[in-house]
Design a protein around this motif. Structure first.
Motif: not given
Length: 371
Positions: A223-233
């Protein structure tokens, strides 16, 4: 040659018959005297009559209450209602012949005095042991049951001794099995408590990790890796959008201000997510390891708890160790001595001895005559 042998045998038989007929009166007298003497000396004035009482029982196939009642995979040999076979019968005989049962019966009924043995005579204990085994016997029947036979001059005492021996068998076997079950229970309980304490330490460590935020490493990591990827994008898009807006609009434009606010929010979000991911990287392995160990511990503890319950049942509960078929009762007729058998054997013995003496005397006379 065969004809001669047959003739010799016939002559010898005829000679024997003639001797019996010739000496029939002395032979008859000796036979009657022997039988009469046996009848007199086998009477109660010379031989104390004894009465027999008998207990017959079958050993059970198993005496473990936990296996018979709680084991889901118990076999026919563990059936609480199944009769035992040769092995169980032999075990019963071994216990019946134990010194503990013998000494308990001797003490209770004061058999040394009952058998008329003086403590001051030579080898009183040896004689007592011989009297005990002469009057009390244990055997296995052809049907794999166990038989207790007691002979005594007192019929009531014979029945009482037989029933008490059967009762002592139960108490002694229970004592042996409960002692062993108690020892095993102590060992398993100690191991169970040690395992429980070790699991509690792991639980505390896992609780501290959860308080730090490491709840479920695998799901949180995804979940946190997905959130990190979304926030970075999102941050990348907003930075690109801000660069375009600054070319055409002033800094105080609402769209520029909103875009910059989103960039700051995304940066803050990325910083927070990076901290969480660093926390997972640092403690995630420990969390996974503790979780797996606790899962195995719980399975082992469940099995050990089941074993503790079974051993506690075996150690604290008592089950009869026999299927009683015949209980000993007071005999109405004596079993020893069998006077008619003694009289018959004495009469026959007297006849044979007298005949042998007569035959020997005649043979001796023939030899002397030939000389």
């Amino acid at each position: 040659m065969f004809q001669k042998a047959r003739e010799t045998t016939f002559l010898e038989s005829t000679s024997l018959l003639m001797t019996v007929l010739r000496w029939r009166k002395p032979l008859l007298a000796v036979t009657l005297i022997s039988a009469l003497a046996a009848g007199i000396f086998s009477g109660p004035s010379f031989i104390t009559p004894k009465y027999k009482s008998t207990v017959i029982f079958f050993p059970p196939a198993t005496n473990s209450i936990s296996k018979a009642l709680l084991d889901e995979h118990s076999s026919d040999k563990q059936d609480i209602l199944a009769f035992g076979e040769e092995e169980q019968a032999e075990q019963m005989l071994q216990i019946l012949n134990s010194d503990e049962i013998r000494e308990a019966i001797i003490r209770k009924y004061n058999l040394m005095q009952h058998y008329g043995i003086s403590p001051d005579e030579a080898y009183p204990l040896t004689r007592l042991s011989e009297e005990f085994h002469d009057n009390i016997s244990f055997s296995r029947t052809e049907f794999m049951s166990v038989r207790i036979d007691v002979l005594d001059k007192d019929p009531a005492m014979a029945a009482s001794i037989a029933n008490d021996i059967a009762a002592l068998l139960d108490s002694m076997k229970s004592k042996i099995q409960r002692s062993r079950a108690s020892e095993a229970l102590l060992i398993v309980e100690q191991t169970y408590q040690e395992k429980l304490q070790a699991s509690a330490v792991k639980e505390d460590s896992l609780t501290r990790l959860r308080e730090m935020g490491v709840m479920d490493y695998r799901n949180q990591s995804v979940i946190w890796n997905e959130e990190y990827a979304k926030s970075y994008a999102s941050l990348s898009n907003d930075k690109a959008a801000l660069g375009v807006l600054l070319k055409y609009k002033p800094d105080n434009d609402t769209s520029v201000i909103n875009t910059r606010a989103r960039i700051r929010g995304a940066e803050s979000r990325l910083k927070d997510l990076q901290g969480k991911l660093d926390l997972l990287a640092r403690y995630g392995g420990a969390s996974v390891s503790l979780t797996e160990q606790l899962t195995l511990d719980r399975e082992e503890l469940a099995k050990m708890k089941e074993q503790v319950d079974k051993l506690r049942l075996d150690a604290n509960q008592q089950l009869s160790h026999k299927f009683l078929v015949n209980k000993a009762v007071q005999a109405e007729k004596k079993s020893y001595p069998v006077r008619w058998m003694i009289v018959l054997m004495a009469g026959l013995g007297g006849f044979l001895i007298a005949l042998l003496v007569l035959l020997g005397t005649e043979r001796y006379r023939e030899i002397r005559y030939r000389i």
